[in-house]
Scaffold this active site. Structure first.
Site, PDB file in Angstrom:
ATOM      1  N   LYS A   1       0.860  -1.196   0.000  1.00 15.20           N
ATOM      2  CA  LYS A   1       0.000   0.000   0.000  1.00 15.20           C
ATOM      3  C   LYS A   1       0.893   1.241   0.000  1.00 15.20           C
ATOM      4  O   LYS A   1       1.816   1.340   0.824  1.00 15.20           O
ATOM      5  CB  LYS A   1      -0.893   0.011   1.240  1.00 15.20           C
TER       6      LYS A   1
ATOM      7  N   ASP B   1      -1.675  -2.217  -4.135  1.00 15.04           N
ATOM      8  CA  ASP B   1      -3.079  -2.209  -3.723  1.00 15.04           C
ATOM      9  C   ASP B   1      -3.676  -0.826  -3.995  1.00 15.04           C
ATOM     10  O   ASP B   1      -2.958   0.172  -4.031  1.00 15.04           O
ATOM     11  CB  ASP B   1      -3.188  -2.466  -2.212  1.00 15.04           C
ATOM     12  N   MET B   2      -5.002  -0.789  -4.141  1.00 13.14           N
ATOM     13  CA  MET B   2      -5.654   0.517  -4.316  1.00 13.14           C
ATOM     14  C   MET B   2      -6.351   0.906  -3.012  1.00 13.14           C
ATOM     15  O   MET B   2      -7.093   0.111  -2.448  1.00 13.14           O
ATOM     16  CB  MET B   2      -6.668   0.456  -5.463  1.00 13.14           C
TER      17      MET B   2
ATOM     18  N   ARG C   1      -5.294  -6.402 -10.864  1.00  9.76           N
ATOM     19  CA  ARG C   1      -6.247  -7.099  -9.989  1.00  9.76           C
ATOM     20  C   ARG C   1      -7.525  -6.250  -9.964  1.00  9.76           C
ATOM     21  O   ARG C   1      -7.471  -5.045  -9.739  1.00  9.76           O
ATOM     22  CB  ARG C   1      -5.697  -7.199  -8.574  1.00  9.76           C
TER      23      ARG C   1
ATOM     24  N   ALA D   1     -13.152  -1.660  -1.019  1.00  7.21           N
ATOM     25  CA  ALA D   1     -13.392  -1.954   0.394  1.00  7.21           C
ATOM     26  C   ALA D   1     -13.596  -0.710   1.270  1.00  7.21           C
ATOM     27  O   ALA D   1     -13.789  -0.840   2.465  1.00  7.21           O
ATOM     28  CB  ALA D   1     -12.220  -2.759   0.944  1.00  7.21           C
TER      29      ALA D   1
ATOM     30  N   ARG E   1     -11.968  -3.592   8.163  1.00  8.54           N
ATOM     31  CA  ARG E   1     -12.593  -3.596   6.824  1.00  8.54           C
ATOM     32  C   ARG E   1     -13.223  -4.953   6.543  1.00  8.54           C
ATOM     33  O   ARG E   1     -14.295  -5.048   5.953  1.00  8.54           O
ATOM     34  CB  ARG E   1     -11.572  -3.246   5.739  1.00  8.54           C
ATOM     35  N   ARG E   2     -12.563  -6.044   6.985  1.00 13.21           N
ATOM     36  CA  ARG E   2     -13.137  -7.386   6.769  1.00 13.21           C
ATOM     37  C   ARG E   2     -14.433  -7.536   7.567  1.00 13.21           C
ATOM     38  O   ARG E   2     -15.392  -8.115   7.096  1.00 13.21           O
ATOM     39  CB  ARG E   2     -12.152  -8.494   7.192  1.00 13.21           C
TER      40      ARG E   2
HETATM   41  P1  FDA Z   1     -19.013  -9.523  -1.906  1.00 12.70           P
HETATM   42  O1  FDA Z   1     -18.704  -8.505  -0.852  1.00 12.70           O
HETATM   43  O2  FDA Z   1     -20.231  -9.326  -2.737  1.00 12.70           O
HETATM   44  O3  FDA Z   1     -19.043 -10.928  -1.228  1.00 12.70           O
HETATM   45  C1  FDA Z   1     -19.379 -12.114  -1.932  1.00 12.70           C
HETATM   46  C2  FDA Z   1     -19.346 -13.264  -0.952  1.00 12.70           C
HETATM   47  O4  FDA Z   1     -17.998 -13.446  -0.500  1.00 12.70           O
HETATM   48  C3  FDA Z   1     -20.128 -13.020   0.336  1.00 12.70           C
HETATM   49  O5  FDA Z   1     -21.477 -13.394   0.180  1.00 12.70           O
HETATM   50  C4  FDA Z   1     -19.392 -13.909   1.302  1.00 12.70           C
HETATM   51  O6  FDA Z   1     -19.774 -15.237   1.145  1.00 12.70           O
HETATM   52  C5  FDA Z   1     -17.959 -13.776   0.874  1.00 12.70           C
HETATM   53  N1  FDA Z   1     -17.258 -12.669   1.588  1.00 12.70           N
HETATM   54  C6  FDA Z   1     -16.933 -11.457   1.099  1.00 12.70           C
HETATM   55  N2  FDA Z   1     -16.276 -10.725   2.012  1.00 12.70           N
HETATM   56  C7  FDA Z   1     -16.218 -11.485   3.108  1.00 12.70           C
HETATM   57  C8  FDA Z   1     -15.670 -11.287   4.399  1.00 12.70           C
HETATM   58  N3  FDA Z   1     -15.054 -10.168   4.751  1.00 12.70           N
HETATM   59  N4  FDA Z   1     -15.801 -12.295   5.296  1.00 12.70           N
HETATM   60  C9  FDA Z   1     -16.416 -13.462   4.978  1.00 12.70           C
HETATM   61  N5  FDA Z   1     -16.949 -13.705   3.760  1.00 12.70           N
HETATM   62  C10 FDA Z   1     -16.856 -12.727   2.841  1.00 12.70           C
HETATM   63  N6  FDA Z   1     -10.151  -3.696  -1.878  1.00 12.70           N
HETATM   64  C11 FDA Z   1      -9.620  -2.491  -2.156  1.00 12.70           C
HETATM   65  O7  FDA Z   1     -10.327  -1.488  -2.055  1.00 12.70           O
HETATM   66  N7  FDA Z   1      -8.313  -2.384  -2.554  1.00 12.70           N
HETATM   67  C12 FDA Z   1      -7.507  -3.469  -2.708  1.00 12.70           C
HETATM   68  O8  FDA Z   1      -6.347  -3.330  -3.088  1.00 12.70           O
HETATM   69  C13 FDA Z   1      -8.061  -4.755  -2.418  1.00 12.70           C
HETATM   70  N8  FDA Z   1      -7.312  -5.884  -2.551  1.00 12.70           N
HETATM   71  C14 FDA Z   1      -7.940  -7.122  -2.441  1.00 12.70           C
HETATM   72  C15 FDA Z   1      -7.229  -8.280  -2.741  1.00 12.70           C
HETATM   73  C16 FDA Z   1      -7.899  -9.506  -2.756  1.00 12.70           C
HETATM   74  C17 FDA Z   1      -7.129 -10.738  -3.116  1.00 12.70           C
HETATM   75  C18 FDA Z   1      -9.286  -9.569  -2.452  1.00 12.70           C
HETATM   76  C19 FDA Z   1     -10.035 -10.864  -2.512  1.00 12.70           C
HETATM   77  C20 FDA Z   1      -9.964  -8.424  -2.111  1.00 12.70           C
HETATM   78  C21 FDA Z   1      -9.302  -7.202  -2.081  1.00 12.70           C
HETATM   79  N9  FDA Z   1      -9.987  -6.043  -1.740  1.00 12.70           N
HETATM   80  C22 FDA Z   1      -9.405  -4.833  -1.998  1.00 12.70           C
HETATM   81  C23 FDA Z   1     -11.302  -6.133  -1.057  1.00 12.70           C
HETATM   82  C24 FDA Z   1     -12.448  -6.044  -2.031  1.00 12.70           C
HETATM   83  O9  FDA Z   1     -12.562  -4.734  -2.525  1.00 12.70           O
HETATM   84  C25 FDA Z   1     -13.785  -6.429  -1.364  1.00 12.70           C
HETATM   85  O10 FDA Z   1     -14.051  -5.549  -0.311  1.00 12.70           O
HETATM   86  C26 FDA Z   1     -13.836  -7.851  -0.832  1.00 12.70           C
HETATM   87  O11 FDA Z   1     -13.167  -8.724  -1.688  1.00 12.70           O
HETATM   88  C27 FDA Z   1     -15.302  -8.338  -0.700  1.00 12.70           C
HETATM   89  O12 FDA Z   1     -15.907  -8.344  -1.949  1.00 12.70           O
HETATM   90  P2  FDA Z   1     -16.254  -9.656  -2.815  1.00 12.70           P
HETATM   91  O13 FDA Z   1     -15.754  -9.405  -4.187  1.00 12.70           O
HETATM   92  O14 FDA Z   1     -15.725 -10.865  -2.179  1.00 12.70           O
HETATM   93  O15 FDA Z   1     -17.825  -9.658  -2.941  1.00 12.70           O
END
Ligand code: FDA
Length: 307
Positions: free
Chosen positions: A98, A132-133, A184, A189, A288-289
């Site tokens: 980051k 990362d963004m 990516r 988030a 954030r998670r």
């Molecule tokens: P969505 O939020 O719609 O979730 C789909 C399904 O995934 C949910 O129904 C659940 O089952 C599961 N899930 C998702 N999040 C979960 C959680 N926290 N705990 C448990 N289950 C969960 N963002 C950003 O702004 N800058 C960045 O650089 C990155 N980098 C990054 C790297 C990688 C490898 C990942 C996977 C994600 C990121 N993110 C990120 C975070 C991203 O923007 C986003 O917030 C999360 O991935 C959650 O979104 P989903 O695409 O999973 O979909």
């Protein structure tokens, strides 16, 4: 509802008593679900376990919003040590960083100098660094620094993240396409206003699919970072219908989330990479998670009351 939930969690987590309680006890109680370890040595063991299961890794030394030059230099040093640990232990891992951890809030040049050393190390070892963004005030400067580094070190060494919740992202992607970038794609988030980001989840999801399809159509290497099974299935079908080879994309998921899905995809022969954070500065990442999913807040509450 989602926005309100995210706002409430991020607001509560930022209160001083909550923050200091979790910083003291949180790793032992709950954060270990999302964070590999506080120290590099223990993290290496976790990476070996993931690699043994056919999962690639990207390591993230946790930290952000650094305002002290000494701390930015320390973080950069730790990233360099991470590459050494990867090489020494023959890990299948690259590194994500980051820019605000590497001094972007101090000055553009401080950050760029650290990034040059990191990219040089990645190149020397035939490895890769992904930027990362972060939140939208940093979008343009992050793209600018990425472009500078890509010109100096090459697109096979440096990659970037784009977020599908931002209105501007499709234009940003189209601007980057001629260089054949390795990007990516994530949903995003951070808490963003409706003036810059789609407020509705269906728009964010629709844009996500469109952005990855644009990348695939234009021969770019796509890192599909999502746990959304519907989107993953749609993109697997798209790739197969358009003869996109499996080595032209990879799935990425977060450490501790959707483990079965990660394994299933890897067992089916897809490239899968686990974003594996480590370090003592885990609190902002962890909140954030939590903010992404109500069930995670319940998990935390249960953890607090468990003996
Ligand atoms: P969505 O939020 O719609 O979730 C789909 C399904 O995934 C949910 O129904 C659940 O089952 C599961 N899930 C998702 N999040 C979960 C959680 N926290 N705990 C448990 N289950 C969960 N963002 C950003 O702004 N800058 C960045 O650089 C990155 N980098 C990054 C790297 C990688 C490898 C990942 C996977 C994600 C990121 N993110 C990120 C975070 C991203 O923007 C986003 O917030 C999360 O991935 C959650 O979104 P989903 O695409 O999973 O979909």
């Amino acid at each position: 509802m989602t926005t309100l939930f995210r706002k409430s969690i991020l607001f509560t987590a930022d209160r001083r008593p909550v923050r200091s309680f979790f910083q003291k006890y949180g790793m032992k109680l709950i954060a270990h679900r999302f964070v590999a370890a506080e120290h590099l040595k223990d993290t290496v063991e976790k990476v070996k376990e993931l690699n043994a299961r056919g999962l690639m890794v990207t390591l993230d030394y946790l930290g952000e919003s650094v305002k002290d030059e000494r701390l930015a230099a320390e973080a950069a040093g730790m990233v360099l040590q991470t590459y050494d640990a990867i090489e020494r232990n023959k890990l299948n891992s690259n590194v994500s960083v980051k820019l605000t951890q590497l001094g972007l809030n101090i000055s553009h040049d401080v950050c760029l100098n650290h990034m040059r050393k990191i990219a040089a190390k990645a190149k020397e070892q035939g490895n890769f660094v992904r930027i990362d963004m972060e939140d939208s005030p940093y979008t343009q400067v992050t793209i600018d620094i990425y472009n500078t580094l890509r010109e100096e070190f090459g697109g096979e060494t440096v990659g970037l993240v784009l977020q599908s919740y931002l209105y501007r992202t499709e234009e940003d992607l189209r601007g980057l396409l001629p260089s054949g970038p390795n990007l990516r794609i994530v949903k995003g988030a951070y808490q963003e206003p409706a003036s810059v980001a789609f407020p509705s989840k269906s728009d964010v999801d629709g844009n996500y699919v469109r952005l990855v399809q644009i990348m695939m159509d234009n021969g770019c290497y796509a890192a599909i970072a999502s746990h959304d099974e519907k989107i993953i299935t749609e993109l697997i079908n798209y790739a197969s219908e358009h003869n996109i080879r499996r080595d032209r994309f990879e799935f990425q998921m977060l450490y501790g989330i959707s483990g079965q899905l990660q394994q299933r995809l890897a067992d089916q022969g897809f490239r899968v990479r686990v974003y594996t954070p480590f370090g003592e500065q885990w609190y902002p990442y962890f909140t954030r998670r939590l903010a992404e999913r109500p069930a995670n807040a319940l998990f935390v509450l249960k953890g607090l009351f468990r003996k």
